[in-house]
Write an enzyme that holds these catalytic residues in place. Structure first.
Site, PDB file in Angstrom:
ATOM      1  N   HIS A 204       0.802  -1.227   0.000  1.00  0.00           N
ATOM      2  CA  HIS A 204       0.000   0.000   0.000  1.00  0.00           C
ATOM      3  C   HIS A 204       0.834   1.276   0.000  1.00  0.00           C
ATOM      4  O   HIS A 204       0.278   2.370   0.005  1.00  0.00           O
ATOM      5  CB  HIS A 204      -1.005  -0.007   1.155  1.00  0.00           C
ATOM      6  CG  HIS A 204      -0.411   0.185   2.510  1.00  0.00           C
ATOM      7  ND1 HIS A 204      -0.557   1.353   3.218  1.00  0.00           N
ATOM      8  CD2 HIS A 204       0.314  -0.626   3.286  1.00  0.00           C
ATOM      9  CE1 HIS A 204       0.053   1.248   4.383  1.00  0.00           C
ATOM     10  NE2 HIS A 204       0.597   0.050   4.447  1.00  0.00           N
ATOM     11  N   CYS A 328       1.308   4.924  12.079  1.00  0.00           N
ATOM     12  CA  CYS A 328       0.882   3.982  13.106  1.00  0.00           C
ATOM     13  C   CYS A 328       0.821   4.607  14.485  1.00  0.00           C
ATOM     14  O   CYS A 328       0.253   4.029  15.400  1.00  0.00           O
ATOM     15  CB  CYS A 328       1.815   2.778  13.120  1.00  0.00           C
ATOM     16  SG  CYS A 328       1.875   1.914  11.534  1.00  0.00           S
TER      17      CYS A 328
END
Length: 396
Positions: A204, A328
Site C-alpha cells: 500500500h 501507526c
C-alpha cells in the site's frame, strides 16, 4: 459554496490504488476466485497469476522467484524476519543490532525478543538520521546473529547506508535484514549488490491495496514458518493466499519500476520546491532528515512554538492531508522517537509536520500548501505564550 481542495500529502502512510491495479485485481475477485492450492483446473489461473506477481517482485529487487514470500503487510514481514531468525539461529547467539529510529514494527518486536532472552543493541544516528557503518561494525559481538537497519526512514525520509552495512554483515557472516517498506518501488534495490539476506515490503506504499506485503528470504537462510496452519508459500507461511491483493501488488510493482527514475526526478523537484517555499515563508522552521540521502517524496519539518496536532487539524480544514509522525502512532501525543533520536528537544519535536507527495501532485498545489502552512503557523503562534515571550526576549 466553493468546495475546498483535497491535497493528499500523506503517501508515506498509504497511497491510493491506481486504476490499472484495481482493474488487474477485479477478475480474481469475481471470475477466477478459486483457491490456488486446490488441484483442479479452475485453480490454475489464480495460481498462475500469483506466481507471475512473484516473478515481477523478484525481478524488481534482483532476487530469485522462490525467494519471495507473500505476507499480509510489512509489519508481519518484519516480525517474521526477526522472530524467526532469533529462533533459528539461537545456537549461534542471542544478539541483534538495530537502530533507534526503526519503525515500531521492528522496535516493538525487538522489545518482545528482549523479554525472551535476546539482547538488542539500539544504535544512535547522526543529526540527519543516518547510522554510521563503523558504529554497526563496532557493535558486533561473537554472539551477534542479525543486523536489521531500515532502508529509508518512514518519518524523515533519510536513506541509510545499506550497501556499506550489508558488506559489513557479509564480512562477519551475520544475517542482514532491511525494512524497505518506504523505499521499495521508490529507490532502486538489488539484494545481491547490497548483501541483503531478508527484506520486508508492503503493497500500500506503492499504489497497491492495503493488506498485502512480502518478505524476501535469501536461499540458504534458515528461517522457519511464522504463521502455522497450512503448506502455503512453500510451507513457510500458512493461510490461503490473498490472490487478488497479490495480483494487485504485482501490477503496482510493474508500474512503479517502469516509472521509477522519471517519478523520482519529478517528486524530487516538487519536494525541493515545497521545502524552499516553506523555509522562505515560515521563520523558525527547519527540515528534518538528510537533504542529500533522502526519499524523493519526503518533506519533514519542525516548527518552533507550535503543537503538531493542532496544525494537522487546521491543515485538514484547508483540505490538506499530512502527518505529524508515522501513521501507526499519529494518535499519540508523545513526540516522535525519530525526532528525539536525531537530537530535537521535546518542545520542537512536538511541532513536526511530515508531507509526503506523489507524482500526481503539482507545483500549484505546493504553493497553496506552503502559503497555508505559513498562515496556520502564524495563527498558532499568535496564541502561544511561549512565542510571545520569545519575541519579547529578542526585542521583536
Amino acid at each position: 459554496m466553493k468546495e475546498r481542495p483535497l491535497i493528499y500529502l500523506d503517501n508515506a502512510a498509504t497511497t491510493k490504488v491506481k486504476p490499472e491495479v484495481a482493474e488487474a485485481m477485479l477478475p480474481y475477485l469475481t471470475e477466477y476466485y478459486g483457491n490456488p492450492s486446490s488441484v483442479y483446473g479452475f485453480s490454475e489461473e489464480p495460481r498462475r497469476a500469483m506466481n507471475h506477481a512473484r516473478e515481477i517482485i523478484a525481478q524488481a529487487i534482483g532476487a530469485k522467484t522462490n525467494e519471495i514470500y507473500f505476507t499480509g503487510c510489512g509489519t508481519e514481514s518484519d516480525n517474521w524476519a526477526l522472530k524467526a531468525a532469533a529462533e533459528a539461529y539461537a545456537e549461534k547467539g542471542n544478539h541483534i543490532i538495530t537502530t533507534k529510529i526503526e519503525h515500531h514494527a521492528i522496535l516493538h518486536t525487538c522489545e518482545w525478543l528482549e523479554r525472551h532472552g535476546i539482547e538488542v543493541t539500539y544504535l544512535d544516528v547522526d543529526e540527519n538520521g543516518r547510522v554510521r557503518p563503523e558504529d554497526v561494525e563496532k557493535a558486533i559481538r561473537p554472539e551477534t546473529i542479525l543486523i536489521s537497519v531500515m532502508f529509508a526512514n518512514n518519518e524523515i525520509g533519510t536513506i541509510e547506508p545499506i550497501r556499506e552495512i550489508g558488506a559489513i554483515a557479509k564480512k562477519h557472516g551475520i544475517l542482514f535484514h532491511t525494512d524497505a517498506v518506504q523505499a521499495f518501488g521508490h529507490e532502486p534495490i538489488n539484494v545481491d549488490e547490497y548483501h541483503i539476506d531478508m527484506l520486508s515490503a508492503s503493497g500500500h506504499k506503492i499504489h497497491a491495496p492495503k493488506g498485502v506485503g512480502f518478505l524476501y528470504i535469501r536461499t540458504g537462510v534458515k528461517i522457519r514458518s511464522f504463521i502455522h496452519g497450512g503448506a502455503q508459500e512453500r510451507k513457510r507461511r500458512g493461510g490461503t493466499e490473498n490472490v487478488a491483493q497479490i495480483v494487485g501488488m504485482g501490477k503496482a510493482v510493474e508500474l512503479a519500476m517502469a516509472t521509477l527514475e522519471e517519478r523520482k526526478k519529478k517528486e524530487t523537484e516538487l519536494r525541493d520546491y515545497l521545502i524552499d517555499r516553506i523555509l522562505t515563508l515560515v521563520p523558525y522552521a527547519r527540515v528534518n532528515g538528510d537533504r542529500e540521502h533522502r526519499l524523493a517524496n519526503n518533506a519533514n519539518f519542525a516548527f518552533q512554538f507550535i503543537e503538531g496536532e493542532s496544525m494537522l487539524i487546521m491543515l485538514d480544514m484547508a483540505g490538506i492531508c499530512g502527518s505529524s509522525g508515522s501513521a501507526c502512532t499519529s494518535g499519540s501525543l508523545d513526540p516522535s522517537h525519530v525526532l528525539l533520536a536525531i537530537g530535537l528537544p521535546h518542545e520542537i519535536a512536538h511541532g513536526s509536520l511530515r508531507l509526503t507527495l506523489s507524482e500526481e501532485n503539482t507545483k500549484e498545489e505546493m504553493d497553496y500548501v506552503a502559503e497555508t502552512v505559513r498562515d496556520v503557523v502564524e495563527r498558532l503562534r499568535s496564541m502561544s505564550p511561549l512565542y510571545e515571550d520569545f519575541l519579547k526576549s529578542t526585542g521583536k
